[in-house]
Design a protein around this motif. Structure first.
Motif, mmCIF file in Angstrom:
data_model
loop_
_atom_site.group_PDB
_atom_site.id
_atom_site.type_symbol
_atom_site.label_atom_id
_atom_site.label_comp_id
_atom_site.label_asym_id
_atom_site.label_seq_id
_atom_site.Cartn_x
_atom_site.Cartn_y
_atom_site.Cartn_z
ATOM 1 N N GLY C 27 0.822 -1.210 0.000
ATOM 2 C CA GLY C 27 0.000 0.000 0.000
ATOM 3 C C GLY C 27 0.850 1.251 0.000
ATOM 4 N N LEU C 28 1.915 1.228 0.808
ATOM 5 C CA LEU C 28 2.793 2.405 0.868
ATOM 6 C C LEU C 28 3.409 2.684 -0.495
ATOM 7 N N THR C 31 0.880 4.511 -2.740
ATOM 8 C CA THR C 31 0.735 5.932 -2.442
ATOM 9 C C THR C 31 1.987 6.701 -2.836
ATOM 10 N N PHE C 32 3.150 6.034 -2.707
ATOM 11 C CA PHE C 32 4.381 6.737 -3.064
ATOM 12 C C PHE C 32 4.439 7.008 -4.558
ATOM 13 N N HIS C 34 1.971 7.616 -6.420
ATOM 14 C CA HIS C 34 1.069 8.725 -6.728
ATOM 15 C C HIS C 34 1.698 10.085 -6.448
ATOM 16 N N LEU C 35 2.745 10.105 -5.621
ATOM 17 C CA LEU C 35 3.426 11.373 -5.332
ATOM 18 C C LEU C 35 3.902 12.033 -6.621
ATOM 19 N N LYS C 37 2.803 11.316 -9.769
ATOM 20 C CA LYS C 37 1.885 11.294 -10.897
ATOM 21 C C LYS C 37 1.463 12.713 -11.250
ATOM 22 N N LYS C 38 0.882 12.821 -12.466
ATOM 23 C CA LYS C 38 0.420 14.132 -12.917
ATOM 24 C C LYS C 38 -0.780 14.549 -12.070
ATOM 25 N N HIS C 39 -0.783 15.824 -11.668
ATOM 26 C CA HIS C 39 -1.913 16.306 -10.877
ATOM 27 C C HIS C 39 -3.092 16.564 -11.790
ATOM 28 N N ILE C 40 -4.258 16.204 -11.317
ATOM 29 C CA ILE C 40 -5.442 16.428 -12.142
ATOM 30 C C ILE C 40 -6.178 17.701 -11.736
ATOM 31 N N THR C 41 -5.590 18.450 -10.821
ATOM 32 C CA THR C 41 -6.229 19.682 -10.377
ATOM 33 C C THR C 41 -6.245 20.702 -11.501
#
Lengths: 351, 173, 173
Positions: C27-28, C31-32, C34-35, C37-41
């Motif tokens: 799991g860690l 999540t790491f 995703h640090l 990855k491209k932001h979808i904001t």
């Protein structure tokens, strides 16, 4: 301490140390709140607060201004004195613990021996445990004095949780203390600066992997962080013990939580990861550069554990209350006891 | 300096102990007791017994009193009600015995020092080898039997608590 | 539903699973990853969302090739409107090619539910929904749009570059 016998110089140096340590730690706490929000955002493919200042770096200041200018609300029917005192019970112990954590080796200059901690207590580790066990008062009393049911439930849960996890926390350290043979934190670090079999850094995590694991889990539970944040579980308890708190009093709880995180991260570094030790380098022989290297090594290690706190928060879901208690009493506590026994047996054979 | 602090913490201990007895809100009473423990811990520290003082804070203030507060909050105790004072005989005996105890304490303090020979670990030696070692050495050599006895008593208490607190099996009902 | 047909699957964890640590590390690592990855904001005021074709945003009144409103005040839209947001008053048209035109025309955007029924009902293709979604305002009065405001919407959106122009204005500031 008093090689020169000059008490005024000693006092001045200690005051300077206190100012530096407190200033650095308050800054880290402030930026930890920002890091928490940014890292959580990154882990969810978001951006997080990036509007105030370059890359959002002034966000903590904006938060501070917001908290200070908010309206003070004291719930009617609350026990006012305790209600106002509770945040400080969380905040002060967390900051006091920094006094005994060494960030570098002792070094001599101008005929004076400088220690890289405020107080080199011979019971340093017990001092930290005693202070951290005091945080629970802040949580419990905040929950009780708000005179509201959700905070009360949060406070009670937190009290039970913190008492339960203090046991494995304390017991997991005993293995380390047995190996090192001292409660003095600087000696625990000094012990770890040597090499094991000539190539491996003799960090306690190598000698006590189980102890470290138990300490890590118990420290997470002690600081009320996810996955153990039963005390403030938002979906169930509307924020838990600090539901009725606002403005700077609420901020004090948050500061206390983050300061506690720094404490346990620094403690994990000191106890299990060699403190300021940079492996394969003899810091004391390098003079000023050695000190600098030691401080940087310490900061990097502590920074990693702080990151681990944020990292785990966005990976693991919250425990259920009975699962939490089962983990603490039925798994961690026996494991910690087994760890002590095994350590004792191995030491007896090697002696 | 040390003497002044000693008196200060002594007075604080007495005042907070009185507050613990006289305050009618149980939570405040518990908090006063915590202050008393802290003053005691400070006195220990001033007398050079750092280990004892930290243990005092850790065990009494950090663990036992938290449980007290926990129970008080769980039972949701309200303010104590004032009961009428009992029979005159009770009052008279209470006052007499209280005074006796007080005078006894005064006499011991008045007689100067508590006599006895210094043991293996006088203050000078403790300062050198440290509190923990001195205490550990004594505890596991000279006082081993009382130490083991105390741990057995604690074990018995624990087993008793588990038996009393355990769920009744259906056949026992 | 027949419950008998439900097949219950219980996975018995082996010792490796019961350690939980491999699972936690897995799991860690997720999540790491995703640090980085491209932001979808979408940083909204600086960047704009471009609605897809067929998006139902604010309403406009179309102009014909001479720049006059196409509307002939037939009140089909007002009849079709489920929220009763549209009101108008028809009058004799000052032009030769039609008999009626709206003297005044109002849409209460506080009532409008952006359903597009008016667009469906209009025989002259005089009323249309646009891509405008950022029409929040400070007062209730300013959200009751009259004919000029609706025609202005047409001018803003007829070339289909409404949000591109906003972005350029942002850059100038």
């Amino acid at each position: 301490m008093t090689q020169t016998g000059n008490i005024i110089l000693d006092v001045v140096i200690i005051v300077i140390k206190i100012v530096i340590v407190l200033g650095v730690n308050l800054t880290i706490v402030a930026y930890l709140t920002l890091a928490e929000r940014r890292v959580s955002a990154f882990m969810q493919d978001r951006l997080g607060p990036n509007r105030v200042g370059p890359a959002g770096l002034l966000q903590p200041i904006a938060d501070g201004i917001k908290f200070f200018t908010k309206e003070e609300i004291i719930p009617a029917q609350s026990s006012k004195l305790i209600y106002l005192m509770a945040p400080s019970f969380v905040l002060f112990p967390a900051f006091l613990t920094y006094a005994v954590i060494p960030v570098g080796p002792t070094f001599s200059a101008w005929g004076y021996s400088f220690q890289m901690e405020i107080a080199n207590l011979n019971i340093g580790i017990l001092y930290i445990l005693a202070l951290t066990s005091f945080v629970v008062y802040g949580v419990v009393l905040a929950g009780w004095s708000s005179n509201s049911k959700y905070p009360l439930i949060g406070g009670l849960r937190s009290a039970a949780q913190m008492i339960s996890y203090e046991l494995p926390l304390g017991l997991s350290i005993i293995g380390v203390l047995m190996i090192v043979g001292s409660l003095r934190l600087s000696e625990i670090v000094n012990f770890q600066t040597h090499l094991l079999w000539g190539f491996l850094p003799r960090w306690n995590v190598v000698l006590q992997p189980l102890g470290f694991l138990i300490f890590l889990i118990a420290a997470f539970a002690e600081s009320n962080r996810l996955p153990f944040d039963m005390a403030e579980a938002e979906p169930e308890l509307v924020g838990g013990y600090h539901t009725e708190y606002g403005s700077m009093k609420f901020a004090s709880f948050m500061l206390g939580e983050y300061a506690g995180m720094i404490t346990s991260a620094a403690l994990m570094t000191t106890l299990f990861f060699g403190g300021w030790d940079f492996p394969w380098v003899n810091e004391s022989a390098l003079g000023v550069w050695g000190i600098l290297l030691a401080v940087i090594a310490f900061s990097l290690k502590t920074g990693f554990f702080l990151f681990l706190y944020l990292w785990v928060r966005w990976t693991l879901p919250r425990f259920r209350y009975d699962q939490l208690m089962r983990l603490g009493w039925k798994i961690l506590l026996p494991l910690a006891l087994v760890n002590i026994v095994v350590t004792a047996i191995v030491m007896a054979f090697l002696a | 300096m040390v003497t002044v602090l000693l008196y200060l913490f002594g007075i604080l201990a007495i005042l907070s102990a009185l507050g613990m007895v006289f305050h009618r809100n149980p939570v405040y009473s518990a908090l006063f007791l915590v202050v008393t423990f802290f003053s005691l811990a400070s006195i220990y520290a001033l007398l050079g017994a750092q280990f004892l003082s930290i243990i005092q804070v850790m065990v009494y203030a950090g663990a036992i009193m938290v449980l007290f507060v926990f129970v008080i909050m769980l039972l949701n105790l309200r303010k104590e009600v004032r009961l009428p004072i009992g029979k005159p005989a009770q009052v008279i005996f209470g006052v007499i015995f209280g005074l006796l105890l007080f005078v006894e304490g005064l006499l011991i303090i008045k007689s100067g020092s508590i006599s006895g020979t210094l043991g293996r670990y006088p203050q000078a030696k403790v300062n050198v080898i440290g509190n923990v070692e001195a205490l550990g050495n004594l505890l596991f050599t000279k006082y081993l039997f009382p130490f083991e006895l105390a741990s057995i008593i604690l074990l018995v208490g624990m087993i008793g608590a588990i038996i009393l607190g355990r769920k009744k099996m259906p056949k026992e009902l | 539903m027949n419950v008998k047909n439900v097949k219950r699957v219980t996975i018995k964890p082996n010792i490796w699973d019961l350690l939980y640590i491999p699972a936690i590390i897995g799991g860690l690592s997720i999540t790491f990853k995703h640090l980085f990855k491209k932001h979808i904001t979408l940083e909204y005021p600086d960047e704009k969302w471009f609605p897809p074709p067929g998006y139902r945003g604010a309403i406009r009144l179309n102009r014909d090739e001479l720049g006059r409103e196409k509307c002939v005040a037939c009140e089909m839209c007002a009849t079709a409107c489920p929220a009763n947001a549209i009101s108008m008053q028809g009058g004799a048209a000052p032009w030769d090619d039609r008999e009626k035109y709206p003297i005044w025309y109002k849409i209460d955007m506080l009532r409008c539910i952006l359903c597009g029924m008016c667009e469906e009902a209009c025989p002259e293709e005089a009323i249309e929904l646009t891509v405008i979604y950022d029409f929040a305002d400070y007062t209730r009065e300013s959200l009751i749009w009259d004919k000029e405001r609706l025609l202005k919407n047409y001018d803003l959106t007829k070339d289909g570059n409404y949000y591109k122009r906003q972005l350029e204005e942002n850059k100038k500031r």
